[in-house]
Design a protein around this motif. Structure first.
Motif, mmCIF file in Angstrom:
data_model
loop_
_atom_site.group_PDB
_atom_site.id
_atom_site.type_symbol
_atom_site.label_atom_id
_atom_site.label_comp_id
_atom_site.label_asym_id
_atom_site.label_seq_id
_atom_site.Cartn_x
_atom_site.Cartn_y
_atom_site.Cartn_z
ATOM 1 N N SER A 56 0.800 -1.220 0.000
ATOM 2 C CA SER A 56 0.000 0.000 0.000
ATOM 3 C C SER A 56 0.835 1.274 0.000
ATOM 4 C CB SER A 56 -0.965 -0.001 1.183
ATOM 5 O OG SER A 56 -0.271 -0.211 2.395
ATOM 6 N N TYR A 59 1.356 2.317 -3.360
ATOM 7 C CA TYR A 59 0.198 2.399 -4.236
ATOM 8 C C TYR A 59 -0.601 3.681 -4.021
ATOM 9 C CZ TYR A 59 -2.379 -0.059 -7.801
ATOM 10 O OH TYR A 59 -2.919 -0.443 -9.015
ATOM 11 N N SER A 60 0.113 4.788 -4.082
ATOM 12 C CA SER A 60 -0.542 6.094 -4.054
ATOM 13 C C SER A 60 0.340 7.072 -4.811
ATOM 14 C CB SER A 60 -0.750 6.576 -2.606
ATOM 15 O OG SER A 60 0.486 6.683 -1.927
ATOM 16 N N GLU A 64 0.110 12.809 -3.319
ATOM 17 C CA GLU A 64 -1.010 12.608 -2.396
ATOM 18 C C GLU A 64 -0.822 11.261 -1.685
ATOM 19 O OE1 GLU A 64 -4.328 13.418 -0.175
ATOM 20 O OE2 GLU A 64 -3.117 14.750 -1.416
ATOM 21 N N ARG A 65 0.148 11.258 -0.788
ATOM 22 C CA ARG A 65 0.481 10.012 -0.102
ATOM 23 C C ARG A 65 -0.576 9.686 0.950
ATOM 24 N NH1 ARG A 65 7.085 10.424 0.605
ATOM 25 N NH2 ARG A 65 7.547 10.719 -1.616
ATOM 26 N N LYS A 66 -0.929 8.429 0.992
ATOM 27 C CA LYS A 66 -1.972 7.972 1.916
ATOM 28 C C LYS A 66 -1.303 7.209 3.059
ATOM 29 C CE LYS A 66 -6.059 4.930 2.012
ATOM 30 N NZ LYS A 66 -6.920 5.783 2.840
ATOM 31 N N TRP A 69 -3.772 3.568 5.249
ATOM 32 C CA TRP A 69 -4.200 2.263 4.730
ATOM 33 C C TRP A 69 -4.457 1.329 5.906
ATOM 34 C CZ3 TRP A 69 -5.327 2.114 -0.250
ATOM 35 C CH2 TRP A 69 -4.622 2.903 -1.160
ATOM 36 N N ILE A 79 -8.681 1.280 -2.286
ATOM 37 C CA ILE A 79 -8.018 1.877 -3.456
ATOM 38 C C ILE A 79 -9.008 2.740 -4.223
ATOM 39 C CG2 ILE A 79 -6.848 1.392 -5.634
ATOM 40 C CD1 ILE A 79 -5.878 -1.247 -4.364
ATOM 41 N N TYR A 82 -9.682 5.890 -2.414
ATOM 42 C CA TYR A 82 -8.536 6.802 -2.533
ATOM 43 C C TYR A 82 -8.602 7.589 -3.844
ATOM 44 C CZ TYR A 82 -3.739 8.260 -3.576
ATOM 45 O OH TYR A 82 -2.630 8.990 -3.941
ATOM 46 N N CYS A 86 -8.833 11.643 -4.323
ATOM 47 C CA CYS A 86 -7.918 12.462 -5.124
ATOM 48 C C CYS A 86 -8.680 13.331 -6.116
ATOM 49 C CB CYS A 86 -6.915 11.576 -5.861
ATOM 50 S SG CYS A 86 -5.714 10.753 -4.800
#
Length: 489
Positions: A56, A59-60, A64-66, A69, A79, A82, A86
């Motif tokens: 994870s 996977y951003s 725009e870092r998440k 998770w 996902i 997310y 965005c």
């Protein structure tokens, strides 16, 4: 109405490109989406157990870092949420036209415009970006009698959530990335589950777990820790490229993990033998799961390795003469991946159709630009898929390259830019030369190949090398036409 940029598709590629264009000051952007919601493959694949096989933290988007998770490997719903987040946060949701499928895109050379036809009418674009992806057209197997089944049947990417599975006899056709997530989930409630295997996959354990609340809080409050985690995972996965593209013997460590996963999950030696692939590891996609092999040992689950002869009204008949009755058939048989822009009709300069240009296999310089098709840019095009890292990293490299081309059009007052055929040919030859030494050319048949057996999907190198190659467009690579009255700078 003429728009500055029209984007086809609203998955990671389309939404990310729209955001980057808006950040660059280009507001006149339209995103065309054939479905009624954004998300691409993460919208379409809602089957039980659907999740990503990339950690994870990779996977951003970089912008725009998440940090919140819930799991190390993100589930489908998170996902998709997310991506919606965005689109809303960066103000591009209102640029998406849902329910608008593109049927044709034709370049008008005199007007220097793309004329885009949809079921709802026509619009024009100075720049056209295809963000259709490679995994958007479900493929049913060419098996006789597929349409004759009297029970419920569907493709895994078109999951029928109204279908009753509890207590039913379920047949799952296929053993790819979707199947290994589906089978452990639906085996829990099926009366009988038969898994039809044409080719055994390599499956290694999935080191997944939930993130604790305190971990999420720390990552949110100390951004450098998230950055370090992301960098560590990127470096670990990037190192695997050596085994895929340069030194196949380095796949030994993963092969050991496969053997350990198989031995621990399947005690029965006969079943274990049937689950050993007959090709080199990495030639097809390596799958990750910690519950797939144990699911196959359940008393209500049977692995069927005999070839399917036909689908009948009551089930599936295999080549050994056995009849396998079923109430439900799930086709986990993947996607048609080598057409890229299909089924759209795309026409470039001089009436040149893309299908004709690609009759021997899809080609695009850096996987982005196609000679004879000015101001057309592909995201996740030929030679840009990966076997070892996050595709979002590749997409962000392509965003930067496309922005460089759009900036050149505006800054130098150009009608269009068109990659030179010799540049595209040289790139294609380089890709094919480099692919010959990769594990993907080790003799198996995979979705990385087109119908003629030519690998056209994968990037044969490190992702940081691709980023370097796409850091900025080289003016020497393009033919251009200046706008009337424009002067050279």
């Amino acid at each position: 109405m003429t728009h500055s940029v029209v984007i086809i598709g609203s998955g990671f590629g389309g939404i990310g490109m729209a955001i980057r264009l808006r950040q660059a000051g280009i507001e006149d952007v339209v995103v065309l989406e054939k479905a009624d919601g954004l998300g691409g493959t993460w919208r379409d694949n809602t089957y039980p157990g659907a999740a990503c096989d990339v950690p994870s933290h990779l996977y951003s988007f970089s912008f725009e870092r998440k940090t919140d998770w819930t799991r190390r490997f993100p589930p489908q719903r998170e996902i998709l949420d997310y991506l919606w987040h965005c689109a809303r946060k960066y103000g591009v949701l209102d640029k998406v036209r849902f329910g608008t499928e593109v049927t044709e895109a034709r370049f008008d050379e005199d007007a220097a415009l793309w004329r885009v036809s949809t079921a709802g009418g026509e619009l024009e674009a100075r720049v056209l970006v295809s963000a259709c992806g490679q995994l958007n057209r479900p493929e049913l197997p060419p098996i006789e009698g597929v349409g004759s089944f009297a029970g419920t049947s569907f493709h895994s990417a078109r999951w029928d959530h109204g279908a009753e599975l509890a207590g039913k006899r379920i047949a799952v056709v296929g053993t790819g990335a979707s199947a290994i997530q589906i089978v452990p989930e639906i085996a829990k409630e099926a009366a009988e589950l038969r898994l039809f295997q044409r080719s055994a996959p390599y499956v290694i354990d999935k080191p997944d777990r939930e993130y604790r609340t305190w971990e999420q809080a720390v990552l949110r409050r100390v951004p450098v820790l998230y950055t370090l985690s992301r960098a560590r995972i990127y470096a670990l996965y990037e190192s695997r490229a050596l085994g895929f593209v340069k030194y196949p013997k380095l796949m030994g460590a993963l092969e050991k993990r496969f053997r350990e996963t198989l031995d621990e999950g399947v005690p029965d030696p006969a079943l274990r033998a049937a689950l050993v692939p007959d090709y080199r590891m990495g030639c097809k996609r390596i799958l990750i799961s910690s519950d797939y092999y144990p699911a196959l040992t359940r008393p209500n689950v049977e692995l069927v390795t005999a070839p399917i002869e036909r689908v009948t009204p009551s089930g599936i008949r295999t080549a050994d003469g056995r009849e396998h009755p079923a109430d439900v058939i799930v086709y986990a048989t993947g996607f048609s991946t080598s057409g890229f822009l299909a089924p759209m009709k795309v026409v470039g300069r001089g009436g040149w159709e893309l299908n004709e240009a690609w009759r021997d296999g899809a080609e695009a310089h850096l996987g982005i630009t196609v000679s004879g098709f000015p101001n057309l840019f592909l995201l996740y095009g030929p030679y840009t898929n990966l076997g070892h890292n996050s595709i979002i990293y590749m997409l962000e490299s392509q965003f930067r390259y496309v922005l460089g081309c759009v900036d050149a059009l505006r800054r130098h007052r150009l009608d269009w830019i068109d990659v030179r055929p010799d540049v595209q040919d040289a790139f294609t030859r380089e890709m094919q030369d480099r692919l010959r030494s990769t594990v993907w050319e080790a003799g198996c048949k995979s979705w990385y190949m087109n119908e003629s057996g030519k690998v056209v999907n994968n990037w044969p190198g490190f992702t940081f090398a691709y980023r370097r190659a796409t850091r900025r467009p080289d003016p020497r690579h393009f033919h251009v036409r200046r706008a009337q009255g424009a002067t050279a700078r």
